[in-house]
Design a protein around this motif. Structure first.
Motif, mmCIF file in Angstrom:
data_model
loop_
_atom_site.group_PDB
_atom_site.id
_atom_site.type_symbol
_atom_site.label_atom_id
_atom_site.label_comp_id
_atom_site.label_asym_id
_atom_site.label_seq_id
_atom_site.Cartn_x
_atom_site.Cartn_y
_atom_site.Cartn_z
ATOM 1 N N ALA A 1 -40.304 0.297 -4.313
ATOM 2 C CA ALA A 1 -41.274 1.202 -3.680
ATOM 3 C C ALA A 1 -40.449 2.404 -3.248
ATOM 4 C CB ALA A 1 -41.954 0.554 -2.478
ATOM 5 N N SER A 2 -41.087 3.545 -3.059
ATOM 6 C CA SER A 2 -40.334 4.735 -2.656
ATOM 7 C C SER A 2 -39.690 4.490 -1.284
ATOM 8 C CB SER A 2 -41.269 5.942 -2.568
ATOM 9 O OG SER A 2 -42.117 5.794 -1.453
ATOM 10 N N ALA A 3 -38.595 5.189 -1.018
ATOM 11 C CA ALA A 3 -37.908 5.021 0.271
ATOM 12 C C ALA A 3 -38.837 5.411 1.432
ATOM 13 C CB ALA A 3 -36.640 5.863 0.293
ATOM 14 N N GLU A 4 -39.665 6.443 1.225
ATOM 15 C CA GLU A 4 -40.599 6.879 2.279
ATOM 16 C C GLU A 4 -41.569 5.750 2.627
ATOM 17 O OE1 GLU A 4 -40.127 8.556 -0.546
ATOM 18 O OE2 GLU A 4 -39.108 10.367 0.133
ATOM 19 N N GLU A 5 -42.127 5.154 1.579
ATOM 20 C CA GLU A 5 -43.106 4.078 1.791
ATOM 21 C C GLU A 5 -42.446 2.862 2.444
ATOM 22 O OE1 GLU A 5 -46.295 3.993 1.514
ATOM 23 O OE2 GLU A 5 -46.580 1.825 1.754
ATOM 24 N N ARG A 6 -41.240 2.557 2.017
ATOM 25 C CA ARG A 6 -40.542 1.386 2.582
ATOM 26 C C ARG A 6 -40.222 1.618 4.061
ATOM 27 N NH1 ARG A 6 -35.647 0.436 -0.189
ATOM 28 N NH2 ARG A 6 -35.724 2.338 -1.414
ATOM 29 N N ALA A 7 -39.828 2.848 4.390
ATOM 30 C CA ALA A 7 -39.542 3.162 5.794
ATOM 31 C C ALA A 7 -40.819 3.042 6.632
ATOM 32 C CB ALA A 7 -38.955 4.564 5.910
ATOM 33 N N LYS A 8 -41.934 3.515 6.087
ATOM 34 C CA LYS A 8 -43.209 3.432 6.816
ATOM 35 C C LYS A 8 -43.580 1.981 7.081
ATOM 36 C CE LYS A 8 -45.570 7.381 4.934
ATOM 37 N NZ LYS A 8 -46.511 7.651 3.871
ATOM 38 N N ARG A 9 -43.391 1.124 6.067
ATOM 39 C CA ARG A 9 -43.734 -0.296 6.236
ATOM 40 C C ARG A 9 -42.830 -0.942 7.289
ATOM 41 N NH1 ARG A 9 -43.865 -2.032 -0.120
ATOM 42 N NH2 ARG A 9 -45.621 -0.732 -0.752
ATOM 43 N N ARG A 10 -41.536 -0.629 7.221
ATOM 44 C CA ARG A 10 -40.596 -1.217 8.183
ATOM 45 C C ARG A 10 -40.913 -0.722 9.602
ATOM 46 N NH1 ARG A 10 -35.853 -4.114 7.787
ATOM 47 N NH2 ARG A 10 -37.099 -5.066 6.151
ATOM 48 N N TYR A 11 -41.321 0.554 9.678
ATOM 49 C CA TYR A 11 -41.659 1.148 10.981
ATOM 50 C C TYR A 11 -42.830 0.378 11.614
ATOM 51 C CZ TYR A 11 -42.850 4.756 14.411
ATOM 52 O OH TYR A 11 -43.112 5.427 15.575
ATOM 53 N N ALA A 12 -43.864 0.138 10.811
ATOM 54 C CA ALA A 12 -45.044 -0.578 11.321
ATOM 55 C C ALA A 12 -44.659 -1.997 11.758
ATOM 56 C CB ALA A 12 -46.125 -0.622 10.246
ATOM 57 N N GLU A 13 -43.825 -2.659 10.956
ATOM 58 C CA GLU A 13 -43.377 -4.026 11.313
ATOM 59 C C GLU A 13 -42.595 -4.001 12.626
ATOM 60 O OE1 GLU A 13 -42.348 -5.567 6.867
ATOM 61 O OE2 GLU A 13 -40.766 -5.770 8.364
ATOM 62 N N ASN A 14 -41.691 -3.025 12.732
ATOM 63 C CA ASN A 14 -40.855 -2.911 13.927
ATOM 64 C C ASN A 14 -41.686 -2.680 15.181
ATOM 65 O OD1 ASN A 14 -38.508 -3.319 12.558
ATOM 66 N ND2 ASN A 14 -37.703 -1.250 12.801
#
Ligand code: C5P
Length: 219
Positions: free
Chosen positions: A144-157
């Motif tokens: 997945a794009s780095a932007e999308e992966r960061a967004k997902r990790r952000y929501a999890e965090n």
């Protein structure tokens, strides 16, 4: 039946692998959690990581085990529940250094292959299709794009109360991918016979459905 799911950090591997395993009644093995457990142990015991032998000795004395729950699994070192501790930024930001140590990888791969002998399995990580289960019938490389992966990790965090800013998370994800794909031993890479799934614009259900379909074709 062995299903190997590899891919970069926060590409959704564990979420998807867990659901696929549950639907099929397969064992689920999160190999990233094992490297994170080793990192947690090193940090707790102030083990010097310049030389892998001290950490290897410490690992010899402990069991890393998983306990399935309704919505996932708990991770233990002996009887200490480290499920949440291994997702904290200190572990996340040091795990690539630990996972680059050859003796640690040899030990972890041995443990992972033993787990795979217990039955049908879905295993996710970085080197499952290339090294741990090279004969897996199904190999997926999830991106997945780095932007999308960061967004997902952000929501999890945020859900876990970890407040790292989004831009910092993206930088950390890119840095971890770089370390994981440039290390000498078993770097993160797509196995030649793996099927790549880009999940940037896909929902969890769609990815699960695609993988179940792929599994059906080889069953
Ligand atoms: O999958 P997760 O992000 O939890 O993995 C944490 C780290 O463990 C990775 O960044 C990588 O350094 C290491 N790892 C590995 N080989 C695997 C699984 C994870 O080197 N099979």
């Amino acid at each position: 039946m062995q299903v190997a799911i590899d891919g970069p950090a926060s590409s959704g591997k564990s979420t998807i692998a867990k659901i696929v395993a549950k639907k099929l009644g397969f064992i689920y093995c999160d190999t990233g959690a094992m490297y994170r457990a080793a990192t947690w142990l090193a940090l707790r015991d102030h083990i010097n990581l310049d030389d892998a032998s001290d950490l290897l000795k410490a690992l010899d004395d402990v069991t890393i085990r998983f306990e399935p729950t309704d919505d996932g699994q708990l991770v233990f070192i002996n009887d200490i529940d480290i499920t949440h501790a291994i997702r904290e930024p200190d572990v996340t930001n040091n795990v690539s250094q630990v996972s680059a140590l050859a003796p640690i990888r040899t030990e972890m791969v041995k443990r992972q292959q033993q787990i795979a002998e217990e039955g049908n399995i879905v295993m996710d990580g970085r080197d499952i299709g290339t090294t741990v289960l090279p004969h897996a019938q199904v190999k997926i490389f999830m991106t997945a794009s780095a932007e999308e992966r960061a967004k997902r990790r952000y929501a999890e965090n945020i859900a876990k109360g970890i407040m790292t800013p989004l831009s910092q998370l993206q930088d950390e994800i890119v840095a971890r991918d770089h370390k994981d794909s440039t290390r000498k031993i078993s770097p993160l890479r797509k196995a030649d016979d793996a099927i790549e799934i880009d999940t940037t614009h896909l929902g969890i259900d769609e990815v699960v459905a695609q993988i179940l379909e792929i599994i059906q074709t080889v069953q």
